[in-house]
Design a protein around this motif. Structure first.
Motif, PDB file in Angstrom:
ATOM      1  N   GLY A  27       0.811  -1.217   0.000  1.00 12.55           N
ATOM      2  CA  GLY A  27       0.000   0.000   0.000  1.00 12.55           C
ATOM      3  C   GLY A  27       0.840   1.260   0.000  1.00 12.55           C
ATOM      4  N   ALA A  28       1.958   1.232   0.724  1.00 14.23           N
ATOM      5  CA  ALA A  28       2.847   2.395   0.726  1.00 14.23           C
ATOM      6  C   ALA A  28       3.523   2.573  -0.629  1.00 14.23           C
ATOM      7  N   HIS A  29       3.861   1.468  -1.287  1.00  9.79           N
ATOM      8  CA  HIS A  29       4.418   1.568  -2.637  1.00  9.79           C
ATOM      9  C   HIS A  29       3.419   2.195  -3.601  1.00  9.79           C
ATOM     10  N   LEU A  30       2.135   1.868  -3.448  1.00 14.82           N
ATOM     11  CA  LEU A  30       1.103   2.462  -4.293  1.00 14.82           C
ATOM     12  C   LEU A  30       0.975   3.957  -4.031  1.00 14.82           C
ATOM     13  N   ALA A  31       1.063   4.369  -2.762  1.00 14.99           N
ATOM     14  CA  ALA A  31       1.008   5.801  -2.448  1.00 14.99           C
ATOM     15  C   ALA A  31       2.200   6.544  -3.041  1.00 14.99           C
ATOM     16  N   LEU A  32       3.372   5.949  -2.996  1.00 13.18           N
ATOM     17  CA  LEU A  32       4.554   6.570  -3.600  1.00 13.18           C
ATOM     18  C   LEU A  32       4.399   6.695  -5.115  1.00 13.18           C
ATOM     19  N   HIS A  33       3.787   5.682  -5.735  1.00 10.66           N
ATOM     20  CA  HIS A  33       3.560   5.748  -7.177  1.00 10.66           C
ATOM     21  C   HIS A  33       2.612   6.894  -7.533  1.00 10.66           C
ATOM     22  N   GLN A  34       1.594   7.095  -6.745  1.00 13.60           N
ATOM     23  CA  GLN A  34       0.682   8.210  -6.992  1.00 13.60           C
ATOM     24  C   GLN A  34       1.383   9.549  -6.795  1.00 13.60           C
ATOM     25  N   GLN A  35       2.253   9.649  -5.803  1.00 10.80           N
ATOM     26  CA  GLN A  35       3.012  10.885  -5.606  1.00 10.80           C
ATOM     27  C   GLN A  35       3.951  11.152  -6.781  1.00 10.80           C
ATOM     28  N   ARG A  36       4.531  10.114  -7.335  1.00 16.13           N
ATOM     29  CA  ARG A  36       5.397  10.299  -8.505  1.00 16.13           C
ATOM     30  C   ARG A  36       4.589  10.802  -9.698  1.00 16.13           C
TER      31      ARG A  36
END
Length: 253
Positions: A62-71
């Protein structure tokens, strides 16, 4: 039933060999695929040696998905900062429409995606700006236009309510019968030309005695259920309708 002695051994062997249970579990056990032998290199492969031990030094999915959205957001911010200033070269000065171009064309676009509605075109034109001969021609145009004429501009037309421009109402015509937008727009333009030509035709004088049909306007107001149709109202009351004689004399200008 009595059987001879020589038939009993054959019958007993048939009964023991037959299966009477046909459930899904029995069927799955019978049709289980055979395990194929694995290669030697896969037998020697150890999972513990191939993958390192997890030491709690990574974040969950889930944190990886949040980082992808921030990118993604950061990428669009960079585009706005670096690419948007280049659009200045495409800037054109705004020229307000004149009396020679009274048509307002409305279209729908889905950012390049194909959709049946993209070919539709809608034209709204004030009656006061059409090349009509006089009041009789305007009255005849309203009669010929029928339900396409309204005293106020349509809400989705993008035309502001102007008292001078809309003193004779507006005509709205839409077309989506043809596959190309230019074809629909050409049909609307030809239809407006035919309406203007019919309204300026002075050979027929039977229209001057006909009253203007406003049933479609009254039905639309009644369907809105806002109380505008009650007691003969034509428009919703506002502060401009407050009688000035009721105000104190000191405040009347």
């Amino acid at each position: 039933m009595w059987l001879p002695a020589q038939c009993r051994p054959a019958l007993s062997s048939m009964i023991t060999a037959r299966h009477f249970h046909h459930t899904a579990q029995v069927w799955a056990r019978r049709n289980r695929p055979k395990q194929l032998p694995l290669p030697d290199e896969m037998l020697e492969l150890s999972i513990t040696e191939s993958f390192p031990k997890f030491n709690g030094d990574d974040i969950p999915s889930g944190a990886h998905l949040a980082l992808h959205q921030q990118r993604q957001v950061t990428n669009y911010l960079r585009l706005i900062e670096n690419e948007m200033p280049k659009f200045v070269s495409f800037r054109k000065p705004f020229i307000p429409p004149t009396a020679d171009t009274p048509l307002v064309i409305r279209s729908v676009d889905y950012a390049g995606e194909s959709h049946p509605l993209t070919a539709k075109r809608t034209v709204v034109v004030p009656v006061a700006q059409l090349p009509l001969a006089g009041d009789m021609a305007r009255h005849k145009l309203k009669l010929v236009a029928g339900a396409r004429w309204t005293p106020e501009p349509p809400k989705n037309a993008g035309v502001p309510l102007d008292r001078e421009e809309g003193m004779h109402g507006y005509i709205k015509i839409a077309c989506e019968d043809f596959p190309r937008p230019a074809m629909n727009l050409k049909w609307i333009s030809d239809t407006i030309d035919k309406l203007v030509a019919e309204a300026n035709d002075e050979t027929s004088s039977c229209y001057q005695d006909l009253p203007l049909d406003t049933r479609h306007v009254e039905a639309k107001v009644k369907k809105a259920k806002k109380g505008d149709h009650a007691r003969g109202k034509t428009s919703r009351p506002s502060l401009k309708d407050f009688p000035k004689e009721w105000l104190p004399q000191a405040s009347v200008q």
